[in-house]
Design a protein around this motif. Sequence first.
Motif, mmCIF file in Angstrom:
data_model
loop_
_atom_site.group_PDB
_atom_site.id
_atom_site.type_symbol
_atom_site.label_atom_id
_atom_site.label_comp_id
_atom_site.label_asym_id
_atom_site.label_seq_id
_atom_site.Cartn_x
_atom_site.Cartn_y
_atom_site.Cartn_z
ATOM 1 N N PRO A 107 0.839 -1.206 0.000
ATOM 2 C CA PRO A 107 0.000 0.000 0.000
ATOM 3 C C PRO A 107 0.872 1.253 0.000
ATOM 4 N N LYS A 108 0.226 2.405 -0.237
ATOM 5 C CA LYS A 108 0.999 3.654 -0.332
ATOM 6 C C LYS A 108 1.275 4.269 1.036
ATOM 7 N N THR A 109 1.084 3.496 2.071
ATOM 8 C CA THR A 109 1.342 3.904 3.455
ATOM 9 C C THR A 109 2.686 4.616 3.591
ATOM 10 N N ARG A 110 2.725 5.672 4.406
ATOM 11 C CA ARG A 110 3.954 6.442 4.552
ATOM 12 C C ARG A 110 4.709 6.128 5.844
ATOM 13 N N PHE A 111 3.960 5.719 6.893
ATOM 14 C CA PHE A 111 4.597 5.521 8.202
ATOM 15 C C PHE A 111 4.159 4.178 8.795
ATOM 16 N N ALA A 112 5.045 3.612 9.606
ATOM 17 C CA ALA A 112 4.702 2.337 10.256
ATOM 18 C C ALA A 112 5.319 2.322 11.647
ATOM 19 N N SER A 113 4.746 1.506 12.506
ATOM 20 C CA SER A 113 5.342 1.299 13.817
ATOM 21 C C SER A 113 4.837 -0.026 14.383
ATOM 22 N N VAL A 114 5.352 -0.350 15.553
ATOM 23 C CA VAL A 114 4.990 -1.604 16.218
ATOM 24 C C VAL A 114 4.699 -1.283 17.676
ATOM 25 N N ILE A 115 3.653 -1.887 18.207
ATOM 26 C CA ILE A 115 3.434 -1.853 19.651
ATOM 27 C C ILE A 115 3.296 -3.300 20.109
ATOM 28 N N GLY A 116 3.522 -3.556 21.401
ATOM 29 C CA GLY A 116 3.373 -4.927 21.869
ATOM 30 C C GLY A 116 4.075 -5.154 23.189
ATOM 31 N N SER A 117 4.225 -6.424 23.486
ATOM 32 C CA SER A 117 4.734 -6.765 24.812
ATOM 33 C C SER A 117 5.683 -7.965 24.730
ATOM 34 N N PHE A 118 6.437 -8.129 25.792
ATOM 35 C CA PHE A 118 7.319 -9.300 25.891
ATOM 36 C C PHE A 118 7.435 -9.705 27.361
ATOM 37 N N GLY A 119 7.856 -10.941 27.591
ATOM 38 C CA GLY A 119 7.994 -11.414 28.957
ATOM 39 C C GLY A 119 9.433 -11.368 29.418
ATOM 40 N N TRP A 120 10.313 -11.876 28.586
ATOM 41 C CA TRP A 120 11.720 -11.925 29.003
ATOM 42 C C TRP A 120 12.703 -11.567 27.886
ATOM 43 N N GLY A 121 12.245 -11.344 26.686
ATOM 44 C CA GLY A 121 13.158 -10.939 25.620
ATOM 45 C C GLY A 121 12.687 -11.456 24.284
ATOM 46 N N GLY A 122 13.444 -11.190 23.240
ATOM 47 C CA GLY A 122 13.089 -11.689 21.917
ATOM 48 C C GLY A 122 13.281 -10.643 20.844
ATOM 49 N N LYS A 123 12.969 -11.040 19.612
ATOM 50 C CA LYS A 123 13.223 -10.174 18.460
ATOM 51 C C LYS A 123 11.925 -9.865 17.707
ATOM 52 N N MET A 124 10.869 -9.651 18.451
ATOM 53 C CA MET A 124 9.562 -9.412 17.818
ATOM 54 C C MET A 124 9.589 -8.188 16.903
ATOM 55 N N VAL A 125 10.109 -7.068 17.393
ATOM 56 C CA VAL A 125 10.102 -5.836 16.598
ATOM 57 C C VAL A 125 10.947 -6.006 15.339
ATOM 58 N N GLU A 126 12.138 -6.559 15.503
ATOM 59 C CA GLU A 126 13.030 -6.736 14.349
ATOM 60 C C GLU A 126 12.376 -7.650 13.303
ATOM 61 N N GLN A 127 11.699 -8.685 13.775
ATOM 62 C CA GLN A 127 11.052 -9.598 12.824
ATOM 63 C C GLN A 127 9.963 -8.881 12.036
ATOM 64 N N LEU A 128 9.128 -8.118 12.735
ATOM 65 C CA LEU A 128 8.011 -7.456 12.041
ATOM 66 C C LEU A 128 8.510 -6.367 11.093
ATOM 67 N N THR A 129 9.390 -5.512 11.559
ATOM 68 C CA THR A 129 9.881 -4.451 10.657
ATOM 69 C C THR A 129 10.700 -5.061 9.516
ATOM 70 N N GLY A 130 11.344 -6.175 9.795
ATOM 71 C CA GLY A 130 12.135 -6.852 8.762
ATOM 72 C C GLY A 130 11.278 -7.447 7.659
ATOM 73 N N LEU A 131 9.982 -7.596 7.936
ATOM 74 C CA LEU A 131 9.071 -8.132 6.912
ATOM 75 C C LEU A 131 8.522 -7.044 5.998
ATOM 76 N N LEU A 132 8.830 -5.786 6.294
ATOM 77 C CA LEU A 132 8.237 -4.677 5.527
ATOM 78 C C LEU A 132 9.211 -4.108 4.491
ATOM 79 N N THR A 133 10.064 -4.946 3.967
ATOM 80 C CA THR A 133 11.150 -4.467 3.099
ATOM 81 C C THR A 133 10.662 -3.804 1.812
ATOM 82 N N ALA A 134 9.488 -4.223 1.298
ATOM 83 C CA ALA A 134 9.003 -3.653 0.034
ATOM 84 C C ALA A 134 8.205 -2.374 0.243
ATOM 85 N N MET A 135 7.958 -2.033 1.511
ATOM 86 C CA MET A 135 7.164 -0.829 1.789
ATOM 87 C C MET A 135 8.101 0.343 2.057
#
Length: 392
Positions: free
Chosen positions: A325-353
Amino acid sequence: MQELKPNVYSIRAIDWDRRVFDELIPLPEGTTYNAYLVEGSEKTALLDTVDPTKTDALLGSLTASGIEKIDYVVSHHGEQDHSGSIPAILARYPKAKVVTNAKCKAMLLDLLHIDEERFITIQDGQTLSLGDKTLQFFDTPWVHWPETMVTYLAPDKILFSCDFFGSHLASSSLYVDDEPLAFESAKRYYAEIMMPFRSIIKKNLEKVGRLSIEMIAPSHGPIHDKPGYILDAYKGWVSDAVKNEVVLAYVSMHESTRLMADYFTKALIRRGIVVRQFNLAVTDLGRLAIAMVDAATIVLGSPTVLTGAHPKAAYAAFVANALRPKTRFASVIGSFGWGGKMVEQLTGLLTAMKVDVLTPVIAKGRPKDEDYLALDMLAERILAKHREIGIA
Ligand code: FEO
């Protein structure tokens, strides 16, 4: 068969029950497969066929209407929901030739194993006389696949557009009789299959815009007998303009992310921003795709699962990236218990945007005051960004 104009007929197969397409796309309103028959003084052409599940309906209509001769089968698009009954038509009408462009011919050879001698290959802009009626063909690539084309019938000012301007909308009405519903269905279809190619579709719109069109007859859904609104709608969808809207697509397991999503929604509403919130555990993928057509910002919400993003959030990110889509901005909200790469995984999936990723807000466990404050700051940042581009 139903007559659109003298000697121009619609032959529709209505599928009231189909609920999924390509094993991916929800069809809440069913669909139709529309073929058209144009009878000239010398030759008869069938424009598109129907899905193979409805071949008998097409053949039955032709029989019931006493159609003893078809000279040409125009194939606008190789996908089987339009081409899949061509072999049955060629078997019923042994002198019929398939008329299409070189790319579509190659696809039909691959997909349907049609005898190469049954083809007439046409060029962009070429005409084909039926006697007192003439068909003209225009390549309109990527109004779903690269080979897609349309046919213009000059004397009657009808554009036969296949998927372009179409909609998955089963209806007994031949013509659009509920404009808001037709608009929604057409937007859903655009979002699901054409949005990634909007810059090319812009050129296709300019190309067909040079024609004098009184009626647009797509190969799914009702005919546009007042085509102005659908042409204007497409112009808006393919334009670079975005709206002061946030698509918030989230999933939550133990309420932390849901609390954040609900708070964030209110924070955006307080700032005058339209929010389209989707709980990915229950959402209709098509509704999400529709919302992405115009929104300036997409925010994904996810808990951390097995040290990464929740698969449903990853799926939404993957789909958004595929639909571009022609979306201009993106972000992530969420939670974790003890760690992980949730944000990196999600933003890493948006390479074509081509998005500006705004600082995510991630809570450790159930959100606390500082997390809610961070959500307010993210909402403020989005408002500032929307103001920068003049939409808020
Ligand atoms: Fe309706 Fe791309 O086929």
